[in-house]
Design a protein around this motif. Structure first.
Motif, mmCIF file in Angstrom:
data_model
loop_
_atom_site.group_PDB
_atom_site.id
_atom_site.type_symbol
_atom_site.label_atom_id
_atom_site.label_comp_id
_atom_site.label_asym_id
_atom_site.label_seq_id
_atom_site.Cartn_x
_atom_site.Cartn_y
_atom_site.Cartn_z
ATOM 1 N N GLU A 129 0.858 -1.184 0.000
ATOM 2 C CA GLU A 129 0.000 0.000 0.000
ATOM 3 C C GLU A 129 0.890 1.228 0.000
ATOM 4 N N HIS A 130 0.402 2.316 -0.608
ATOM 5 C CA HIS A 130 1.238 3.506 -0.792
ATOM 6 C C HIS A 130 0.735 4.723 -0.028
ATOM 7 N N GLN A 131 -0.394 4.596 0.649
ATOM 8 C CA GLN A 131 -0.976 5.749 1.329
ATOM 9 C C GLN A 131 -1.200 5.458 2.808
ATOM 10 N N ARG A 132 -1.118 6.515 3.607
ATOM 11 C CA ARG A 132 -1.488 6.445 5.021
ATOM 12 C C ARG A 132 -2.239 7.722 5.379
ATOM 13 N N THR A 133 -3.139 7.624 6.339
ATOM 14 C CA THR A 133 -3.846 8.799 6.829
ATOM 15 C C THR A 133 -3.569 8.952 8.326
ATOM 16 N N PHE A 134 -3.708 10.171 8.820
ATOM 17 C CA PHE A 134 -3.502 10.420 10.246
ATOM 18 C C PHE A 134 -4.638 9.793 11.050
ATOM 19 N N LYS A 135 -4.256 9.082 12.115
ATOM 20 C CA LYS A 135 -5.224 8.432 12.985
ATOM 21 C C LYS A 135 -5.255 9.127 14.344
ATOM 22 N N GLY A 136 -6.278 8.808 15.119
ATOM 23 C CA GLY A 136 -6.420 9.423 16.428
ATOM 24 C C GLY A 136 -5.282 9.110 17.377
ATOM 25 N N ILE A 141 -2.162 14.345 15.983
ATOM 26 C CA ILE A 141 -3.592 14.518 16.272
ATOM 27 C C ILE A 141 -3.794 14.815 17.757
ATOM 28 N N LYS A 142 -3.088 14.080 18.603
ATOM 29 C CA LYS A 142 -3.235 14.283 20.045
ATOM 30 C C LYS A 142 -2.812 15.686 20.461
ATOM 31 N N GLU A 143 -1.681 16.145 19.919
ATOM 32 C CA GLU A 143 -1.179 17.462 20.322
ATOM 33 C C GLU A 143 -1.958 18.603 19.680
ATOM 34 N N ASN A 144 -2.669 18.331 18.595
ATOM 35 C CA ASN A 144 -3.542 19.342 17.982
ATOM 36 C C ASN A 144 -4.932 19.351 18.609
ATOM 37 N N GLN A 145 -5.224 18.348 19.434
ATOM 38 C CA GLN A 145 -6.590 18.175 19.932
ATOM 39 C C GLN A 145 -7.115 19.366 20.727
ATOM 40 N N PRO A 146 -6.345 20.013 21.618
ATOM 41 C CA PRO A 146 -6.886 21.177 22.339
ATOM 42 C C PRO A 146 -7.353 22.283 21.391
ATOM 43 N N TYR A 147 -6.632 22.464 20.301
ATOM 44 C CA TYR A 147 -7.015 23.476 19.317
ATOM 45 C C TYR A 147 -8.265 23.018 18.564
ATOM 46 N N ASN A 189 1.267 21.304 4.678
ATOM 47 C CA ASN A 189 0.904 22.152 3.538
ATOM 48 C C ASN A 189 0.053 23.348 3.961
ATOM 49 N N GLY A 190 0.421 23.942 5.120
ATOM 50 C CA GLY A 190 -0.268 25.142 5.586
ATOM 51 C C GLY A 190 -1.613 24.896 6.230
ATOM 52 N N LYS A 191 -1.966 23.644 6.489
ATOM 53 C CA LYS A 191 -3.250 23.329 7.114
ATOM 54 C C LYS A 191 -3.036 22.519 8.387
ATOM 55 N N ARG A 192 -3.919 22.759 9.354
ATOM 56 C CA ARG A 192 -3.851 21.995 10.599
ATOM 57 C C ARG A 192 -4.073 20.515 10.300
ATOM 58 N N ILE A 193 -3.222 19.652 10.854
ATOM 59 C CA ILE A 193 -3.372 18.212 10.646
ATOM 60 C C ILE A 193 -4.584 17.714 11.425
ATOM 61 N N VAL A 194 -5.463 17.022 10.718
ATOM 62 C CA VAL A 194 -6.670 16.482 11.334
ATOM 63 C C VAL A 194 -6.755 14.992 11.024
ATOM 64 N N GLN A 195 -7.554 14.310 11.819
ATOM 65 C CA GLN A 195 -7.730 12.872 11.624
ATOM 66 C C GLN A 195 -8.329 12.599 10.246
#
Length: 343
Positions: A129-136, A141-147, A189-195
């Protein structure tokens, strides 16, 4: 290199067939033309259909009990440094998989008809497989969660004002949302990382489904065995049993390095991760003894994994362990135990 071994999930929510798991591995092929699809492969064949995989795995379960796994899943996740060495090549990843599975069989303390098992004695199929997505569970994701929580709350308040359920300054709240989006510590890429966001860069990894039974459908081969190189008496005969996971992980790493002439840094070695959990003082001592250039790369690799790092190097190894041991060890233990059959 991160390698995990997971037994087939059993229970009311999971099929006893391999069809669900194989179907999950086909997800990247959705919507692709036949020529663009990634196919399953094994030790000798390159293009194997999902239907053939299900047929072979499900038909190789003789005498297994209902609650015994019929197959195991091995996930091989090369680091970005390893993928850069391979130039993310599909052919190199296939080559490595085939060498890796030789290490897999060599880690069994088993015999078939009085001889050690070989690569021809196992039934496995692999898929790249060649793709991965951010998981919880990802640290970004954890450190962005308060925001994320504050942004969600503000957007809810904006909707309430827009729909007349409350009063407030919509423009002011939108300005605050935009500010929080920029302040989130992890961006891509200038955007907040989200799940669910797709990860940039090389993300290739390998999924392997390997039958619990050998290719003749007569011998059970469990990499989940808790027994290391032991001998028991069964039906009046002495039988070897056990799978040495430590040997497998060590061999897999050495095979990669030898096959591709890869110069492995201490921080990315299996031994370092194991020492970190079991003997942190030894880990920190080895880390600090590295040559300057290797130490710099090691700290860079540690940072990339999301583990915290001390801003200044204390005088003694004891101070290092005291400052970061508890936090680091907790994170590594969770990562290891959640994704593999121990160490």
């Amino acid at each position: 290199m991160y390698i995990t071994i997971t037994p087939q999930k059993l229970g009311s929510n999971y099929s006893k067939s391999s069809a669900d798991f194989v179907g999950y591995l086909e997800k990247e092929n959705d919507g692709l033309a036949q020529r663009d699809m990634e196919h399953f492969f094994n030790q000798y064949e390159d293009e194997i259909s999902a239907e053939e995989v299900v047929k072979e795995i499900d038909g190789n379960t003789a005498k297994l009990k209902n609650k015994e796994p019929k197959f195991y899943s091995i996930t091989v996740s090369p680091s970005k440094y390893e993928l850069n060495k391979l130039q993310n090549s599909k052919e190199y990843l296939q080559t490595y998989t085939r060498e890796l599975m030789k290490d897999y069989v060599a880690s069994f303390n088993r015999e078939i008809n009085g001889r050690p098992i070989t690569i021809n004695d196992i039934k496995y199929f692999a898929k790249i497989e060649h793709q991965r997505t951010f998981k919880g569970t990802d640290f970004q994701i954890k450190e962005n969660q308060p925001y994320a929580s504050k942004i969600f709350q503000l957007k809810t308040e904006i909707r309430n004002v827009q729909e007349g359920r409350s009063d407030g300054n919509i423009e002011s709240m939108k300005t605050e949302v935009a500010k929080l989006e920029r302040q989130a510590p992890h961006q891509q890429n200038g955007k907040r990382i989200v799940q669910g966001m797709r990860k940039d860069g090389y993300q290739s990894h390998i999924h392997i489904i390997v039958s619990r039974k050998d290719a003749s459908n007569s011998v059970s081969l469990s990499p989940g065995s808790k027994h290391k190189a032991s001998v028991v008496e069964m039906h009046g005969k002495k039988v070897k049993r056990g799978f040495d996971r430590d040997t497998f992980f060590t061999k897999a790493e050495k095979t990669f390095d030898k096959t591709f002439d890869y110069k492995r840094n201490f921080a990315e070695s299996y031994k370092a991760r194991k020492d970190f959990v079991k003997n942190p003082n030894l880990y920190f001592a080895a880390l600090m003894k590295l040559p300057a250039n290797e130490k710099a790369l090691a700290f860079k690799m540690i940072t990339k994994t999301g583990l915290p790092i001390v801003p200044r190097i204390p005088v003694s190894q004891a101070q290092i362990a005291l400052r970061v041991f508890k936090h680091l060890r907790r994170g590594v233990e969770v990562a290891i135990k959640s994704s593999s059959i121990g160490i």
